[in-house]
Motif scaffolding. Structure first.
Motif, PDB file in Angstrom:
ATOM      1  N   LYS A 133       0.827  -1.208   0.000  1.00  0.00           N
ATOM      2  CA  LYS A 133       0.000   0.000   0.000  1.00  0.00           C
ATOM      3  C   LYS A 133       0.860   1.256   0.000  1.00  0.00           C
ATOM      4  O   LYS A 133       0.546   2.247  -0.670  1.00  0.00           O
ATOM      5  CB  LYS A 133      -0.930  -0.005   1.208  1.00  0.00           C
ATOM      6  N   VAL A 134       1.960   1.218   0.756  1.00  0.00           N
ATOM      7  CA  VAL A 134       2.884   2.362   0.759  1.00  0.00           C
ATOM      8  C   VAL A 134       3.451   2.578  -0.640  1.00  0.00           C
ATOM      9  O   VAL A 134       3.512   3.713  -1.135  1.00  0.00           O
ATOM     10  CB  VAL A 134       4.032   2.120   1.771  1.00  0.00           C
ATOM     11  N   PHE A 135       3.846   1.479  -1.262  1.00  0.00           N
ATOM     12  CA  PHE A 135       4.425   1.559  -2.608  1.00  0.00           C
ATOM     13  C   PHE A 135       3.406   2.082  -3.616  1.00  0.00           C
ATOM     14  O   PHE A 135       3.697   2.976  -4.415  1.00  0.00           O
ATOM     15  CB  PHE A 135       4.916   0.167  -3.011  1.00  0.00           C
ATOM     16  N   LYS A 136       2.182   1.535  -3.555  1.00  0.00           N
ATOM     17  CA  LYS A 136       1.151   1.879  -4.534  1.00  0.00           C
ATOM     18  C   LYS A 136       0.563   3.262  -4.305  1.00  0.00           C
ATOM     19  O   LYS A 136       0.304   4.001  -5.276  1.00  0.00           O
ATOM     20  CB  LYS A 136       0.042   0.827  -4.477  1.00  0.00           C
ATOM     21  N   SER A 137       0.356   3.633  -3.056  1.00  0.00           N
ATOM     22  CA  SER A 137      -0.380   4.865  -2.746  1.00  0.00           C
ATOM     23  C   SER A 137       0.512   6.067  -2.490  1.00  0.00           C
ATOM     24  O   SER A 137       0.037   7.208  -2.534  1.00  0.00           O
ATOM     25  CB  SER A 137      -1.274   4.639  -1.520  1.00  0.00           C
ATOM     26  N   ILE A 138       1.797   5.832  -2.189  1.00  0.00           N
ATOM     27  CA  ILE A 138       2.676   6.954  -1.861  1.00  0.00           C
ATOM     28  C   ILE A 138       3.877   7.036  -2.799  1.00  0.00           C
ATOM     29  O   ILE A 138       4.086   8.058  -3.466  1.00  0.00           O
ATOM     30  CB  ILE A 138       3.159   6.848  -0.393  1.00  0.00           C
ATOM     31  N   SER A 139       4.640   5.953  -2.871  1.00  0.00           N
ATOM     32  CA  SER A 139       5.890   5.988  -3.647  1.00  0.00           C
ATOM     33  C   SER A 139       5.639   6.251  -5.128  1.00  0.00           C
ATOM     34  O   SER A 139       6.255   7.146  -5.727  1.00  0.00           O
ATOM     35  CB  SER A 139       6.657   4.676  -3.467  1.00  0.00           C
ATOM     36  N   ILE A 140       4.740   5.470  -5.739  1.00  0.00           N
ATOM     37  CA  ILE A 140       4.482   5.625  -7.176  1.00  0.00           C
ATOM     38  C   ILE A 140       3.876   6.989  -7.514  1.00  0.00           C
ATOM     39  O   ILE A 140       4.350   7.660  -8.438  1.00  0.00           O
ATOM     40  CB  ILE A 140       3.604   4.467  -7.691  1.00  0.00           C
ATOM     41  N   PRO A 141       2.839   7.458  -6.780  1.00  0.00           N
ATOM     42  CA  PRO A 141       2.301   8.794  -7.110  1.00  0.00           C
ATOM     43  C   PRO A 141       3.331   9.909  -7.000  1.00  0.00           C
ATOM     44  O   PRO A 141       3.334  10.842  -7.812  1.00  0.00           O
ATOM     45  CB  PRO A 141       1.175   8.975  -6.072  1.00  0.00           C
ATOM     46  N   LEU A 142       4.225   9.839  -6.005  1.00  0.00           N
ATOM     47  CA  LEU A 142       5.223  10.890  -5.832  1.00  0.00           C
ATOM     48  C   LEU A 142       6.338  10.816  -6.876  1.00  0.00           C
ATOM     49  O   LEU A 142       7.005  11.818  -7.144  1.00  0.00           O
ATOM     50  CB  LEU A 142       5.824  10.809  -4.428  1.00  0.00           C
ATOM     51  N   ALA A 143       6.527   9.633  -7.452  1.00  0.00           N
ATOM     52  CA  ALA A 143       7.569   9.464  -8.470  1.00  0.00           C
ATOM     53  C   ALA A 143       6.981   9.358  -9.868  1.00  0.00           C
ATOM     54  O   ALA A 143       7.696   8.983 -10.810  1.00  0.00           O
ATOM     55  CB  ALA A 143       8.395   8.217  -8.146  1.00  0.00           C
ATOM     56  N   ILE A 144       5.705   9.696 -10.021  1.00  0.00           N
ATOM     57  CA  ILE A 144       4.994   9.407 -11.272  1.00  0.00           C
ATOM     58  C   ILE A 144       5.594  10.119 -12.482  1.00  0.00           C
ATOM     59  O   ILE A 144       5.595   9.573 -13.590  1.00  0.00           O
ATOM     60  CB  ILE A 144       3.487   9.751 -11.137  1.00  0.00           C
ATOM     61  N   LYS A 145       6.109  11.333 -12.302  1.00  0.00           N
ATOM     62  CA  LYS A 145       6.686  12.050 -13.446  1.00  0.00           C
ATOM     63  C   LYS A 145       7.880  11.297 -14.025  1.00  0.00           C
ATOM     64  O   LYS A 145       8.005  11.128 -15.236  1.00  0.00           O
ATOM     65  CB  LYS A 145       7.104  13.465 -13.036  1.00  0.00           C
ATOM     66  N   SER A 146       8.753  10.840 -13.147  1.00  0.00           N
ATOM     67  CA  SER A 146       9.924  10.086 -13.609  1.00  0.00           C
ATOM     68  C   SER A 146       9.522   8.758 -14.229  1.00  0.00           C
ATOM     69  O   SER A 146      10.099   8.321 -15.221  1.00  0.00           O
ATOM     70  CB  SER A 146      10.879   9.832 -12.438  1.00  0.00           C
ATOM     71  N   ILE A 147       8.506   8.126 -13.644  1.00  0.00           N
ATOM     72  CA  ILE A 147       8.054   6.828 -14.147  1.00  0.00           C
ATOM     73  C   ILE A 147       7.440   6.970 -15.538  1.00  0.00           C
ATOM     74  O   ILE A 147       7.758   6.200 -16.451  1.00  0.00           O
ATOM     75  CB  ILE A 147       7.041   6.201 -13.161  1.00  0.00           C
ATOM     76  N   LEU A 210       9.284  12.695 -27.514  1.00  0.00           N
ATOM     77  CA  LEU A 210      10.178  13.583 -26.770  1.00  0.00           C
ATOM     78  C   LEU A 210       9.443  14.818 -26.270  1.00  0.00           C
ATOM     79  O   LEU A 210       9.714  15.315 -25.169  1.00  0.00           O
ATOM     80  CB  LEU A 210      11.363  13.989 -27.654  1.00  0.00           C
ATOM     81  N   ILE A 211       8.501  15.316 -27.058  1.00  0.00           N
ATOM     82  CA  ILE A 211       7.685  16.444 -26.617  1.00  0.00           C
ATOM     83  C   ILE A 211       6.885  16.046 -25.381  1.00  0.00           C
ATOM     84  O   ILE A 211       6.783  16.808 -24.402  1.00  0.00           O
ATOM     85  CB  ILE A 211       6.733  16.917 -27.735  1.00  0.00           C
ATOM     86  N   ILE A 212       6.312  14.844 -25.401  1.00  0.00           N
ATOM     87  CA  ILE A 212       5.535  14.355 -24.250  1.00  0.00           C
ATOM     88  C   ILE A 212       6.419  14.272 -23.003  1.00  0.00           C
ATOM     89  O   ILE A 212       6.026  14.698 -21.908  1.00  0.00           O
ATOM     90  CB  ILE A 212       4.927  12.973 -24.570  1.00  0.00           C
ATOM     91  N   VAL A 213       7.637  13.737 -23.173  1.00  0.00           N
ATOM     92  CA  VAL A 213       8.566  13.634 -22.026  1.00  0.00           C
ATOM     93  C   VAL A 213       8.882  15.004 -21.469  1.00  0.00           C
ATOM     94  O   VAL A 213       8.873  15.223 -20.239  1.00  0.00           O
ATOM     95  CB  VAL A 213       9.864  12.921 -22.461  1.00  0.00           C
ATOM     96  N   ASN A 214       9.157  15.980 -22.339  1.00  0.00           N
ATOM     97  CA  ASN A 214       9.484  17.335 -21.883  1.00  0.00           C
ATOM     98  C   ASN A 214       8.306  18.001 -21.175  1.00  0.00           C
ATOM     99  O   ASN A 214       8.473  18.703 -20.174  1.00  0.00           O
ATOM    100  CB  ASN A 214       9.943  18.195 -23.056  1.00  0.00           C
ATOM    101  N   LEU A 215       7.099  17.758 -21.680  1.00  0.00           N
ATOM    102  CA  LEU A 215       5.906  18.316 -21.052  1.00  0.00           C
ATOM    103  C   LEU A 215       5.699  17.722 -19.666  1.00  0.00           C
ATOM    104  O   LEU A 215       5.340  18.424 -18.706  1.00  0.00           O
ATOM    105  CB  LEU A 215       4.666  18.063 -21.918  1.00  0.00           C
ATOM    106  N   ILE A 216       5.942  16.427 -19.546  1.00  0.00           N
ATOM    107  CA  ILE A 216       5.796  15.751 -18.246  1.00  0.00           C
ATOM    108  C   ILE A 216       6.815  16.313 -17.251  1.00  0.00           C
ATOM    109  O   ILE A 216       6.488  16.614 -16.099  1.00  0.00           O
ATOM    110  CB  ILE A 216       5.985  14.226 -18.409  1.00  0.00           C
ATOM    111  N   ARG A 217       8.058  16.465 -17.689  1.00  0.00           N
ATOM    112  CA  ARG A 217       9.102  16.936 -16.788  1.00  0.00           C
ATOM    113  C   ARG A 217       8.885  18.392 -16.375  1.00  0.00           C
ATOM    114  O   ARG A 217       9.233  18.795 -15.269  1.00  0.00           O
ATOM    115  CB  ARG A 217      10.469  16.775 -17.462  1.00  0.00           C
ATOM    116  N   ASP A 218       8.295  19.185 -17.265  1.00  0.00           N
ATOM    117  CA  ASP A 218       8.027  20.594 -16.937  1.00  0.00           C
ATOM    118  C   ASP A 218       6.857  20.725 -15.972  1.00  0.00           C
ATOM    119  O   ASP A 218       6.760  21.728 -15.287  1.00  0.00           O
ATOM    120  CB  ASP A 218       7.726  21.375 -18.219  1.00  0.00           C
TER     121      ASP A 218
END
Length: 218
Positions: A133-147, A210-218
């Motif tokens: 639950k920690v992994f699914k509800s906290i870790s992944i949402p907080l790291a979602i941009k990188s993922i 690449l445009i999608i990746v840049n938009l996500i990172r911004d």
């Protein structure tokens, strides 16, 4: 457009999407393990994960043949289960794409997960949340941009895979002939018009990713 144009492009998209889904799942799980666990031989494991980034594609293709070939235990087991060898099949192209795309997903996911504050995860555990639950509800949402960025880059890398695919899956029209291998064959046969169509298509798809990746990172 003729069937000769669409077939490799369709195969490339299918293979890259399937490989991308598998790579995203494997990359997140492996990144979680490496970001949060300490064990003997960790550096060696991570080196293996990243090795396809620096190995020549021909070397990757050769190693895949050794691992999955008809003379290997794994290759014989696969042939016994599915009644055919995996080399020079659609799945061989998928496996090639997975191997070369995995390091990108792993690196990106690990960077995102390592940036997550461990105190937040610990607070959730104190409140009674289990590891999943920690992994699914906290870790992944907080790291979602990188993922997500890693997932898009992995699909793009799988889409452009050439060397390992050519060695391990071959260049069989309608079966394993992806756009990169089709471009090679078109140039070799002097059909520059068709080669240009595929090249421009690949540039357009890669540019969009690449445009999608840049938009996500911004």
């Amino acid at each position: 457009m003729t069937t000769n144009f669409w077939s490799p492009l369709q195969l490339s998209l299918e293979i890259s999407v399937v490989a991308g889904i598998i790579v995203i799942i494997l990359g997140i799980l492996c990144a979680r393990l490496m970001a949060r666990k300490t064990f003997k031989g960790k550096a060696v494991v991570e080196t293996i994960f990243l090795l396809p980034l620096v190995l020549p594609p021909s070397v990757v293709g050769f190693l895949l043949i050794v691992v999955f070939g008809q003379h290997s235990p794994l290759g014989r087991a696969i042939e016994w289960v599915f009644h055919q060898p995996i080399i020079f099949t659609w799945w061989a192209a998928v496996i090639s794409a997975i191997v070369v795309a995995f390091p990108l997903m792993y690196q990106s996911a690990r960077t995102g997960l390592e940036a997550v504050d461990r105190d937040i995860e610990d607070a959730a555990r104190v409140d009674g949340a289990g590891e999943w639950k920690v992994f699914k509800s906290i870790s992944i949402p907080l790291a979602i941009k990188s993922i997500v960025a890693g997932g898009v880059l992995s699909v793009a890398r799988a889409l452009g895979e050439f060397g390992a695919t050519l060695m391990f899956a071959g260049n069989i029209p309608g079966k394993t002939q992806t756009t990169p291998t089709a471009i090679y064959l078109a140039i070799d046969s002097g059909n520059m018009h068709l080669a240009w169509l595929w090249v421009l298509s690949m540039i357009g798809i890669s540019f969009l990713m690449l445009i999608i990746v840049n938009l996500i990172r911004d």
